[in-house]
Design a protein around this motif. Structure first.
Motif, PDB file in Angstrom:
ATOM      1  N   ALA A 277       0.849  -1.207   0.000  1.00 46.02           N
ATOM      2  CA  ALA A 277       0.000   0.000   0.000  1.00 46.02           C
ATOM      3  C   ALA A 277       0.877   1.247   0.000  1.00 46.02           C
ATOM      4  N   ALA A 278       1.925   1.235   0.813  1.00 44.90           N
ATOM      5  CA  ALA A 278       2.810   2.400   0.871  1.00 44.90           C
ATOM      6  C   ALA A 278       3.533   2.573  -0.466  1.00 44.90           C
ATOM      7  N   ALA A 279       3.877   1.445  -1.114  1.00 44.21           N
ATOM      8  CA  ALA A 279       4.557   1.537  -2.412  1.00 44.21           C
ATOM      9  C   ALA A 279       3.616   2.127  -3.464  1.00 44.21           C
ATOM     10  N   ARG A 280       2.353   1.714  -3.422  1.00 42.42           N
ATOM     11  CA  ARG A 280       1.404   2.266  -4.403  1.00 42.42           C
ATOM     12  C   ARG A 280       1.211   3.762  -4.164  1.00 42.42           C
ATOM     13  N   ALA A 281       1.198   4.166  -2.880  1.00 42.48           N
ATOM     14  CA  ALA A 281       1.080   5.603  -2.574  1.00 42.48           C
ATOM     15  C   ALA A 281       2.330   6.331  -3.068  1.00 42.48           C
ATOM     16  N   ALA A 282       3.502   5.722  -2.861  1.00 36.26           N
ATOM     17  CA  ALA A 282       4.755   6.358  -3.290  1.00 36.26           C
ATOM     18  C   ALA A 282       4.800   6.506  -4.812  1.00 36.26           C
ATOM     19  N   ARG A 283       4.143   5.596  -5.505  1.00 36.53           N
ATOM     20  CA  ARG A 283       4.142   5.636  -6.984  1.00 36.53           C
ATOM     21  C   ARG A 283       3.427   6.889  -7.486  1.00 36.53           C
ATOM     22  N   GLN A 284       2.568   7.464  -6.629  1.00 30.85           N
ATOM     23  CA  GLN A 284       1.850   8.695  -7.021  1.00 30.85           C
ATOM     24  C   GLN A 284       2.757   9.933  -6.899  1.00 30.85           C
TER      25      GLN A 284
END
Ligand code: PEP
Ligand code: MG
Length: 557
Positions: A277-284
């Motif tokens: 989840a944190a990685a997907r947020a970081a991708r933004q």
């Protein structure tokens, strides 16, 4: 987290969630209903059950009414809380107790306790729903007592909301023009508070140590990038901090990467993540990849070792989020402040200096091997082959053994530099691995012989300490000589000014929490490499951390 003193101002530290600096008075949520003193069983259990159902319906209706007056995720959170308020499982558990002679209030408390215990044991996302259920409990109990609903007061002036943890229904109704900052003493980066703060763009810090002592009405300066709350700061310094952060925000909003100095010297700007989840947020964000995936944080609540398949799925989520981009996975850094139930660590008098990080593999090589097998499986499944690094390496022999195990899995090995010995002998370590990543949090702790968790010693564990930066310089120099990359993934990389200094010291990439990516990238884009180097030389010539900050400011502006 911790507190540090800066003359008279106490600066509380927490986990940064949403960047931005604001200076305003504190408000606190309305009082929760106190403990139940009425132990007398109700005369008529069926009338008591009626009273209970009426209170639940009133609470759910009010939540739905507020949902109808908002939109987007805020409305979804309010509707979800209303639905949870009427969930059959907990209502049934409460009704059973009322039928057996409990008062409605006792039944509500006991039924909610039963489910929050269960959610806490389940851990992860379920544990974060505990706050939702406790919020429903407080609303229902307040209604049963005829009290006003607990919650966030509507302030007259823009204010900073400080609380234990915020109920989703409270955060969902927030007006960002009136609530301009959020700080909680509990909660994690995926809590409702964090989700809503991100959506509303309200500067937010969670898990702030010492916040409970800050009273409503007190003036505070919240810094959502640094993760700090300064209590009663000098008003003109606070106003200046807000203005300069606003200017920086405007520049940050326009920064879209890739990382480079003003004159085009490339510097990888990467994200620190704890799970998919944190990685997907970081991708933004404009992050070019992941510089530190702290795998131990995925399993802190586990008593038994996750299977290779489960680990592979967990790691695969991060690799997938950054498909086609660099991802650096750190093997389990269990021990000290992050004990893992399944790592088989001995009881130790001094765990920060004990069997932690890579040292766990001495008695338990299978744990490391299974993790590497899982990482390799995730790499095969996603087509994204990560770099893999070990925490707490102290000797070149440890680096050699680790590198050979990683290469056996067709992965690229590196090590963290967190122990002064590793920085001093970085050249010998680099004979075995492909990259270094400097963990300034532990490097500061071990260089200064000061516990990183200690509030009293926070000025010693400051990453601006010239002794710490001298070790960063030594590691970066060794990397330069070997032609191998040396990144920084400790909190130092999230400080925009210090990030420029690190680049001047020869660091090739910076990895920070998502909330800091924009400000670090934008700050670096304003500094020329020669300026960064000049600032680095100036800092290394200083005698203390404050002097080092001023020296860097004098060069970099
Ligand atoms: C560090 O020590 O700087 C680091 C990045 O590791 P952790 O904070 O997880 O110990
Ligand atoms: Mg560390």
């Amino acid at each position: 987290m911790s507190t540090s003193g800066d003359d008279h101002v106490s600066v509380l530290r927490g986990v940064p969630v949403v960047g931005g600096v604001r200076y305003a008075p504190v408000i606190r949520p309305g009082r929760l209903p106190g403990p139940d003193d009425e132990n007398a069983p109700p005369a008529d259990p069926s009338a008591e059950a009626e009273r209970f159902r009426a209170a639940v319906t009133a609470v759910a209706d009010r939540l739905r009414g507020r949902a109808a007056r908002t939109s987007g995720p805020a409305a979804e959170v309010l509707s979800a809380t209303a639905t949870l308020a009427e969930d059959r499982a907990w209502l049934g558990a409460a009704e059973k107790r009322i039928a057996a002679g409990s008062s409605a209030e006792q039944a509500v408390r006991a039924a909610v306790a039963q489910f929050t215990d269960l959610f806490t044991k389940m851990g992860g996302l379920m544990a974060e729903r505990v706050t939702d259920l406790q919020d429903i409990r407080d609303r229902v109990v307040a209604d049963l007592r005829g009290m006003p609903e607990p919650g966030v007061p509507l302030p007259d002036v823009p204010s900073i909301l400080c609380a234990d943890d915020l109920a989703p229904a409270d955060t969902a109704g927030l007006d960002p023009s009136l609530v301009v900052g959020l700080a909680t003493s509990k909660g994690g980066p995926t809590s409702h508070t964090a989700i809503i703060a991100r959506q509303l763009g309200i500067p937010c810090v969670v898990a702030v140590g010492g916040l409970d002592a800050v009273a409503a009405g007190e003036m505070v300066l919240i810094d959502g990038t640094a993760g700090t709350v300064a209590v009663a700061p000098d008003p003109s310094a606070a106003a200046e901090a807000v203005t300069s952060a606003r200017r920086a925000d405007e520049r940050t909003a326009h920064w879209s990467g890739p990382g480079a100095t003003a004159d085009g010297h490339p510097v990888g700007i990467l994200a620190n993540v704890a799970d998919g989840a944190a990685a997907r947020a970081a991708r933004q964000t404009p992050a070019e990849g992941v510089g530190l995936f702290r795998t131990e944080l995925c399993f802190l609540d586990r008593e038994t070792e996750p299977t290779v398949d489960e680990q592979a799925r967990t790691y695969g989520e991060v690799l997938e989020a950054f498909a086609g981009h660099k991802v650096v996975i750190r093997t389990l850094d269990a021990g000290s402040d992050k004990p893992l139930g399944f790592a088989g660590q001995p009881e130790e008098a001094n765990p920060a200096l004990g069997v932690r990080g890579i040292r766990i593999a001495r008695d338990n090589p299978g744990l490391l091997d299974r993790q590497l097998t899982a990482i390799a499986a995730a790499a095969d499944a996603t087509g994204n082959r990560p770099w893999v690094m070990a925490p707490m390496i102290a000797t070149a022999d440890e680096a050699r053994e680790f590198a050979s195990a990683v290469r056996d899995h067709r992965l690229t090995p590196g090590v963290m530099v967190e122990v002064p010995a590793a920085a001093l002998l970085a050249d010998r370590i680099l004979e075995h691995v492909e990259f270094l990543s400097i963990g300034t949090n532990d490097l500061a702790q071990y260089t200064m012989a000061a516990d990183r968790m200690s509030a009293e010693l926070a000025t010693l564990t400051d990453p601006w300490q010239p002794a710490v930066l001298a070790l960063v310089a030594a590691a970066a120099r060794a990397g330069g000589a070997a032609g191998k990359p040396v990144g920084v993934c400790g909190e130092a990389a999230a400080d925009p000014l210090l990030a420029c200094v690190l680049v001047g010291l020869g660091v090739t990439s910076l990895s920070a929490a998502s909330a800091a990516i924009g400000s670090v990238g934008a700050r670096l884009a304003r500094a020329r490499l020669a300026q960064c180097r000049e600032a680095a030389d100036a800092v290394l010539a200083c005698a203390g951390a404050e002097e080092a900050r001023s020296a860097a400011r004098a060069v970099l502006g």
